[in-house]
Write a protein that holds these residues in place. Structure first.
Motif, PDB file in Angstrom:
ATOM      1  N   ILE A 223     -14.841   0.416  -5.297  1.00 21.48           N
ATOM      2  CA  ILE A 223     -14.088   2.196  -4.426  1.00 21.48           C
ATOM      3  C   ILE A 223     -15.252   3.023  -4.432  1.00 21.48           C
ATOM      4  N   ARG A 224     -16.311   3.023  -5.008  1.00 23.21           N
ATOM      5  CA  ARG A 224     -17.379   4.114  -4.727  1.00 23.21           C
ATOM      6  C   ARG A 224     -18.196   3.723  -2.987  1.00 23.21           C
ATOM      7  N   ALA A 225     -18.196   2.041  -3.151  1.00 27.53           N
ATOM      8  CA  ALA A 225     -18.919   1.914  -2.205  1.00 27.53           C
ATOM      9  C   ALA A 225     -17.635   2.530  -0.429  1.00 27.53           C
ATOM     10  N   SER A 226     -16.467   1.687  -0.273  1.00 22.37           N
ATOM     11  CA  SER A 226     -15.873   1.774  -0.125  1.00 22.37           C
ATOM     12  C   SER A 226     -15.368   3.881   0.671  1.00 22.37           C
TER      13      SER A 226
ATOM     14  N   ALA B 235      -5.472  -0.822  -3.963  1.00 24.72           N
ATOM     15  CA  ALA B 235      -6.098   0.305  -3.945  1.00 24.72           C
ATOM     16  C   ALA B 235      -7.312   1.254  -3.686  1.00 24.72           C
ATOM     17  N   ILE B 236      -7.590   0.557  -2.402  1.00 22.36           N
ATOM     18  CA  ILE B 236      -9.338   0.982  -2.068  1.00 22.36           C
ATOM     19  C   ILE B 236      -8.348   1.731  -0.677  1.00 22.36           C
ATOM     20  N   ASP B 237      -7.285   0.816  -0.352  1.00 19.68           N
ATOM     21  CA  ASP B 237      -6.903   1.018   1.174  1.00 19.68           C
ATOM     22  C   ASP B 237      -6.303   2.460   1.016  1.00 19.68           C
ATOM     23  N   CYS B 238      -5.480   2.860  -0.356  1.00 20.05           N
ATOM     24  CA  CYS B 238      -4.259   3.791  -0.257  1.00 20.05           C
ATOM     25  C   CYS B 238      -5.905   5.124  -1.049  1.00 20.05           C
ATOM     26  N   LEU B 239      -6.943   5.045  -1.774  1.00 17.43           N
ATOM     27  CA  LEU B 239      -7.423   5.932  -1.438  1.00 17.43           C
ATOM     28  C   LEU B 239      -8.063   6.315  -0.351  1.00 17.43           C
ATOM     29  N   ILE B 240      -8.132   5.517   0.222  1.00 20.09           N
ATOM     30  CA  ILE B 240      -9.129   6.321   1.640  1.00 20.09           C
ATOM     31  C   ILE B 240      -7.879   6.394   2.345  1.00 20.09           C
ATOM     32  N   ASP B 241      -7.411   6.070   2.798  1.00 24.34           N
ATOM     33  CA  ASP B 241      -6.046   6.549   3.554  1.00 24.34           C
ATOM     34  C   ASP B 241      -5.622   8.398   3.009  1.00 24.34           C
ATOM     35  N   ARG B 242      -5.067   8.288   2.277  1.00 29.97           N
ATOM     36  CA  ARG B 242      -4.898   9.189   1.351  1.00 29.97           C
ATOM     37  C   ARG B 242      -6.472  10.547   1.941  1.00 29.97           C
TER      38      ARG B 242
ATOM     39  N   ARG C 120       0.463  -1.310   0.204  1.00 30.41           N
ATOM     40  CA  ARG C 120       0.119   0.120   0.090  1.00 30.41           C
ATOM     41  C   ARG C 120       0.828   1.198  -0.279  1.00 30.41           C
ATOM     42  N   PRO C 121       1.400   1.079  -1.188  1.00 25.06           N
ATOM     43  CA  PRO C 121       2.350   2.459  -1.298  1.00 25.06           C
ATOM     44  C   PRO C 121       2.272   4.076  -1.090  1.00 25.06           C
ATOM     45  N   LEU C 122       2.753   4.420   0.277  1.00 23.28           N
ATOM     46  CA  LEU C 122       2.670   5.750   1.525  1.00 23.28           C
ATOM     47  C   LEU C 122       1.275   6.097   1.871  1.00 23.28           C
ATOM     48  N   VAL C 123       0.497   4.409   2.407  1.00 22.77           N
ATOM     49  CA  VAL C 123      -0.431   4.080   3.353  1.00 22.77           C
ATOM     50  C   VAL C 123       0.533   4.999   4.711  1.00 22.77           C
ATOM     51  N   GLY C 124      -0.676   5.747   5.245  1.00 22.51           N
ATOM     52  CA  GLY C 124       0.200   6.286   6.621  1.00 22.51           C
ATOM     53  C   GLY C 124       1.039   7.104   6.928  1.00 22.51           C
ATOM     54  N   SER C 125       2.050   7.588   5.820  1.00 25.83           N
ATOM     55  CA  SER C 125       2.843   8.906   5.147  1.00 25.83           C
ATOM     56  C   SER C 125       2.819  10.309   5.790  1.00 25.83           C
ATOM     57  N   SER C 126       3.893  10.765   5.959  1.00 28.94           N
ATOM     58  CA  SER C 126       3.492  12.248   6.211  1.00 28.94           C
ATOM     59  C   SER C 126       3.335  13.143   5.011  1.00 28.94           C
ATOM     60  N   GLU C 127       3.398  12.335   3.890  1.00 28.24           N
ATOM     61  CA  GLU C 127       3.066  13.410   3.233  1.00 28.24           C
ATOM     62  C   GLU C 127       1.630  12.825   2.484  1.00 28.24           C
ATOM     63  N   PRO C 128       0.557  13.846   1.837  1.00 24.85           N
ATOM     64  CA  PRO C 128      -0.271  13.734   1.002  1.00 24.85           C
ATOM     65  C   PRO C 128      -0.404  12.810  -0.274  1.00 24.85           C
ATOM     66  N   HIS C 129       0.841  12.767  -1.295  1.00 20.20           N
ATOM     67  CA  HIS C 129       0.302  12.544  -2.009  1.00 20.20           C
ATOM     68  C   HIS C 129       0.179  10.607  -2.226  1.00 20.20           C
TER      69      HIS C 129
ATOM     70  N   ILE D  10      -5.062 -12.174  -8.320  1.00 22.92           N
ATOM     71  CA  ILE D  10      -4.557 -10.396  -8.549  1.00 22.92           C
ATOM     72  C   ILE D  10      -4.942 -10.096  -8.577  1.00 22.92           C
ATOM     73  N   ALA D  11      -6.569  -9.829  -9.613  1.00 21.48           N
ATOM     74  CA  ALA D  11      -6.712  -9.060  -9.671  1.00 21.48           C
ATOM     75  C   ALA D  11      -7.639  -8.290  -8.391  1.00 21.48           C
ATOM     76  N   ALA D  12      -8.457  -8.997  -7.062  1.00 19.32           N
ATOM     77  CA  ALA D  12      -9.082  -8.819  -6.084  1.00 19.32           C
ATOM     78  C   ALA D  12      -8.061  -8.164  -5.305  1.00 19.32           C
ATOM     79  N   ALA D  13      -6.883  -8.617  -4.754  1.00 15.30           N
ATOM     80  CA  ALA D  13      -5.873  -7.850  -4.175  1.00 15.30           C
ATOM     81  C   ALA D  13      -5.183  -6.404  -4.748  1.00 15.30           C
ATOM     82  N   PHE D  14      -5.331  -6.161  -5.797  1.00 22.05           N
ATOM     83  CA  PHE D  14      -4.644  -4.707  -5.977  1.00 22.05           C
ATOM     84  C   PHE D  14      -6.083  -3.701  -6.242  1.00 22.05           C
ATOM     85  N   GLN D  15      -7.177  -4.739  -6.115  1.00 24.15           N
ATOM     86  CA  GLN D  15      -8.431  -3.311  -5.919  1.00 24.15           C
ATOM     87  C   GLN D  15      -8.413  -3.187  -4.284  1.00 24.15           C
ATOM     88  N   GLN D  16      -8.381  -4.312  -3.801  1.00 20.66           N
ATOM     89  CA  GLN D  16      -8.548  -3.615  -2.407  1.00 20.66           C
ATOM     90  C   GLN D  16      -7.534  -3.109  -1.830  1.00 20.66           C
TER      91      GLN D  16
END
Ligand code: KG4
Ligand code: ZN
Length: 344
Positions: A274-277, A241-248, A200-209, A233-239
């Protein structure tokens, strides 16, 4: 009441629409070029520009005919003037200039991203400024505070790939063809979102991006390992992505004052998971959640016409020598971000 003709040609959809200030889409037509670009696995700018040049004028004629209107009934002509593939933008903008010159009607040069950003207000009359916007498409991945027409604060952007781009590239790695987003979403429904360990790249990071390049590379390694099914793989990728979107997005909400709603727009907003999350995140923050109907999320001309409606209502128009802008950030104050040189 005003009626605006909107023209969109910045990527691979040739589109025209007639929209009124009371939020009626009188007519709209979209000619997709997916077939033309499919053999190449992505949009080929030269092919796109040629296709726009062939299709746009008849498409505008047909759109007017659908509404039983002529150019005399239109109050202004709005066209995407950027950001996007310059050849396509030029076709749409020059066509709009020619129509404006021939009819004497005002020209409105619209930022494609502003089209996406304001489209939720076309769909929802109750949506007031300011609102928090997550703009996720093939070319863009930004969180914007939308304070008014032309008033945007960019709170976050991607430092490498846009989310739609990551969906498309990951889909290609799984042999799903182009465009990959919808195919990834379908396949993800059959897989286990916890079945493949992905970062989950940058999740929890102090920078906003945002960052998605590492996620895409991890998809490649997972595929090459032969240990996992494509669906997992597709399901894990989508999850991921969602975790990154929500955190940011959570971080962005905490960094500004009160807003009226959490809004998602852009092609990736077509993704139901993504919409539901995001809706759950909005509920948690006691915010209205607004997602335009799917047809308004992907590239279309109704959103360009609507941005035209909002600008026309403020008495704004542009001179006939207005330039096409392949890069055109919504928030000129927002500085360049490391690695984000290719994104407007
Ligand atoms: O806004 P858009 O039509 O074009 C621009 O990029 O401006 O967005 C297209 C992007 C593509 O990357 C496509 O794969 C993605 O939106 N997309 C999706 C879905 N539908 C379209 N991504 C994930 N899930 C979807 N259902
Ligand atoms: Zn777009």
């Amino acid at each position: 009441m005003s009626t605006i003709l909107g023209i969109e040609s910045s990527c691979d959809e040739t589109a025209a629409a007639l929209v009124t200030s009371d939020r009626t889409i009188l007519a709209q037509r979209i000619a997709s070029q997916d077939e033309a670009h499919r053999p190449y696995g992505g949009v080929v700018p030269e092919i796109a520009a040629r296709a726009h040049a062939e299709r746009l004028a008849p498409l505008i004629e047909a759109t007017l005919a659908d509404a039983g209107m002529s150019l005399d009934d239109v109050d202004a002509i709005a066209a995407t003037a950027g950001p996007g593939l310059i050849g396509g933008v030029m076709v749409g903008l020059v066509t709009a200039k020619a129509l404006a010159m021939a009819t004497g009607k005002p020209l409105i040069a619209v930022n494609h991203l502003e089209g996406h950003a304001l489209s939720p207000r076309l769909a929802d009359a109750a949506l007031e400024y300011p609102y928090m916007l997550l703009l996720v498409s093939g070319g863009h991945c930004q969180i914007l505070l939308v304070e008014g027409v032309g008033k945007f604060r960019r709170l976050a952007t991607t430092i490498d790939d846009a989310l739609g781009e990551a969906f498309d590239k990951s889909a290609k790695l799984l042999g799903l063809g182009y465009p990959g987003g919808p195919a990834m979403e379908r396949l993800a429904r059959e897989g286990n979102p916890r079945g493949v360990p992905l970062p989950r790249p940058l999740v929890g990071s102090s920078e906003p991006h945002f960052s998605f390049a590492g996620l895409k590379s991890a998809v490649m390694r997972a595929k090459q390992s032969g240990l996992y099914t494509d669906a997992d793989i597709a399901a894990a990728f989508q999850q991921a992505a969602i975790d990154c979107l929500i955190d940011r997005t959570r971080r962005a909400l905490a960094s500004v004052g009160p807003v009226n709603a959490l809004v998602v727009a852009g092609g990736v907003a077509a993704n139901k998971a993504i919409r539901a999350s995001l809706e759950a995140l909005a509920t948690e923050h006691r915010l209205d959640f607004v997602a335009p109907p799917l047809a308004l999320c992907t590239d279309n001309a109704a959103m360009i016409a609507w941005a035209g409606v909002e600008r026309f209502a403020l008495g704004q128009s542009d001179p006939l020598d207005v330039a096409a802008r392949p890069r055109w950030p919504l928030d000129p104050e927002a500085g360049a971000v490391r690695g984000a040189g290719v994104k407007a």
